[in-house]
Motif scaffolding. Structure first.
Motif, PDB file in Angstrom:
ATOM      1  N   ARG A  64      36.130  43.108  40.622  1.00  0.00           N
ATOM      2  CA  ARG A  64      36.174  42.563  39.524  1.00  0.00           C
ATOM      3  C   ARG A  64      35.781  41.328  39.265  1.00  0.00           C
ATOM      4  O   ARG A  64      34.964  41.421  37.827  1.00  0.00           O
ATOM      5  N   SER A  68      33.383  42.498  35.921  1.00  0.00           N
ATOM      6  CA  SER A  68      34.014  41.566  34.779  1.00  0.00           C
ATOM      7  C   SER A  68      35.101  42.040  33.955  1.00  0.00           C
ATOM      8  O   SER A  68      35.261  42.082  33.410  1.00  0.00           O
ATOM      9  N   ARG A  69      35.869  42.565  35.169  1.00  0.00           N
ATOM     10  CA  ARG A  69      37.519  42.510  35.176  1.00  0.00           C
ATOM     11  C   ARG A  69      38.260  41.577  35.669  1.00  0.00           C
ATOM     12  O   ARG A  69      38.933  41.749  36.080  1.00  0.00           O
ATOM     13  N   PHE A  70      38.802  40.741  34.040  1.00  0.00           N
ATOM     14  CA  PHE A  70      39.351  39.468  34.753  1.00  0.00           C
ATOM     15  C   PHE A  70      40.887  40.283  33.581  1.00  0.00           C
ATOM     16  O   PHE A  70      41.292  38.787  32.773  1.00  0.00           O
ATOM     17  N   GLU A  71      41.726  41.024  33.663  1.00  0.00           N
ATOM     18  CA  GLU A  71      42.563  40.884  33.060  1.00  0.00           C
ATOM     19  C   GLU A  71      43.905  39.977  33.410  1.00  0.00           C
ATOM     20  O   GLU A  71      43.608  38.908  34.711  1.00  0.00           O
ATOM     21  N   LYS A  72      44.618  39.919  32.611  1.00  0.00           N
ATOM     22  CA  LYS A  72      46.072  39.409  32.362  1.00  0.00           C
ATOM     23  C   LYS A  72      46.633  38.992  34.040  1.00  0.00           C
ATOM     24  O   LYS A  72      47.094  39.859  34.335  1.00  0.00           O
ATOM     25  N   VAL A  74      45.528  38.304  36.746  1.00  0.00           N
ATOM     26  CA  VAL A  74      44.441  38.745  38.250  1.00  0.00           C
ATOM     27  C   VAL A  74      43.762  37.557  38.864  1.00  0.00           C
ATOM     28  O   VAL A  74      44.930  36.890  38.652  1.00  0.00           O
ATOM     29  N   SER A  79      48.542  41.230  41.571  1.00  0.00           N
ATOM     30  CA  SER A  79      47.373  42.765  41.210  1.00  0.00           C
ATOM     31  C   SER A  79      46.601  42.461  43.019  1.00  0.00           C
ATOM     32  O   SER A  79      46.143  43.259  43.226  1.00  0.00           O
ATOM     33  N   ASP A  83      45.329  45.970  44.252  1.00  0.00           N
ATOM     34  CA  ASP A  83      43.971  46.195  44.661  1.00  0.00           C
ATOM     35  C   ASP A  83      44.148  46.534  46.244  1.00  0.00           C
ATOM     36  O   ASP A  83      42.781  47.455  46.283  1.00  0.00           O
TER      37      ASP A  83
END
Length: 226
Positions: A64, A68-72, A74, A79, A83
């Motif tokens: 992540r 740069s995957r930082f959704e709400k 995370v 979460s 994963d």
């Protein structure tokens, strides 16, 4: 093992990368040499998780960062479980491959993030200790990465405004200052080795360890339980 004396409050952008790189070079070969059944061992520090679960969590978190995957939400418990589940059909070695890539590439991203992701690198190193302990390997929460982990711990606790603590380490030449030293609370005092200090700040068991802690309760030091 030695560690610089006055790292408190000073961010070294390359420190997380160094910590991850040193740990990668030790952990990945260890994992590639373990039997498949070892990945199913329970990890005491992470109730309900196996070695494979912890590794999948760590590899996912680093991926992540790299992507740069930082959704709400995370890095929340839900979460993290998603994963792990997403990697349920992967082979153990594919999980290790992803972990190796993450430990190689995430440090550069963390360095550019201004400090907000530094604690993630520290958490990854602690989880590596969790895994080594579950596998019965000596030196969990110690080894070549410990000086970097202690320096990073000093910065993270200062940035978080954590309670002040003065650590006289058995395995270091100079004392280490942690937490917010400018607060009204007088610094707590720790005497012992660096690995036990990390265990205290990570909320891990210190049963059987020899140390002294004055001016604070052990539970107050946990930076991952806040």
């Amino acid at each position: 093992m030695t560690t610089p004396a006055d790292v408190h409050g000073v961010r070294e952008p390359e420190l997380p990368r160094r910590l991850l790189t040193v740990e990668r070079d030790v952990l990945v070969p260890l994992l590639r040499g373990r039997a498949e059944e070892d990945f199913g061992r329970p990890v005491v520090a992470c109730p309900g998780w196996t070695v494979r679960d912890v590794l999948a969590h760590c590899s996912a978190a680093l991926t992540r960062v790299v992507e740069s995957r930082f959704e709400k939400g995370v890095f929340s418990p839900a979460s993290n479980e998603r994963d792990i589940a997403e990697r349920g059909a992967w082979s153990n070695q594919r999980v290790v491959d992803e972990l190796e890539r993450g430990m190689t590439e995430a440090g550069t991203v963390i360095a550019k993030a201004g400090g907000v992701l530094d604690v993630l690198a520290l958490g990854e190193w602690v989880h590596a200790g969790d895994v080594r302990e579950a596998l019965g390997e000596p030196g969990a929460y110690a080894g070549d990465g410990l000086p970097y982990a202690l320096d990073l711990l000093a910065y993270v606790t200062g940035a978080k405004g954590h309670l002040p603590l003065h650590a006289d380490l058995d395995d270091a030449d100079e004392p280490l200052r942690l937490g917010e030293v400018s607060g009204e609370r007088p610094p707590a005092r720790y005497i012992g080795d660096g690995a036990t200090l990390v265990r205290l700040y990570a909320g891990r068991s210190v049963n059987g360890a020899s140390y002294e802690l004055a001016g604070a309760e052990a539970a107050e030091l946990n930076i991952f339980g806040e």
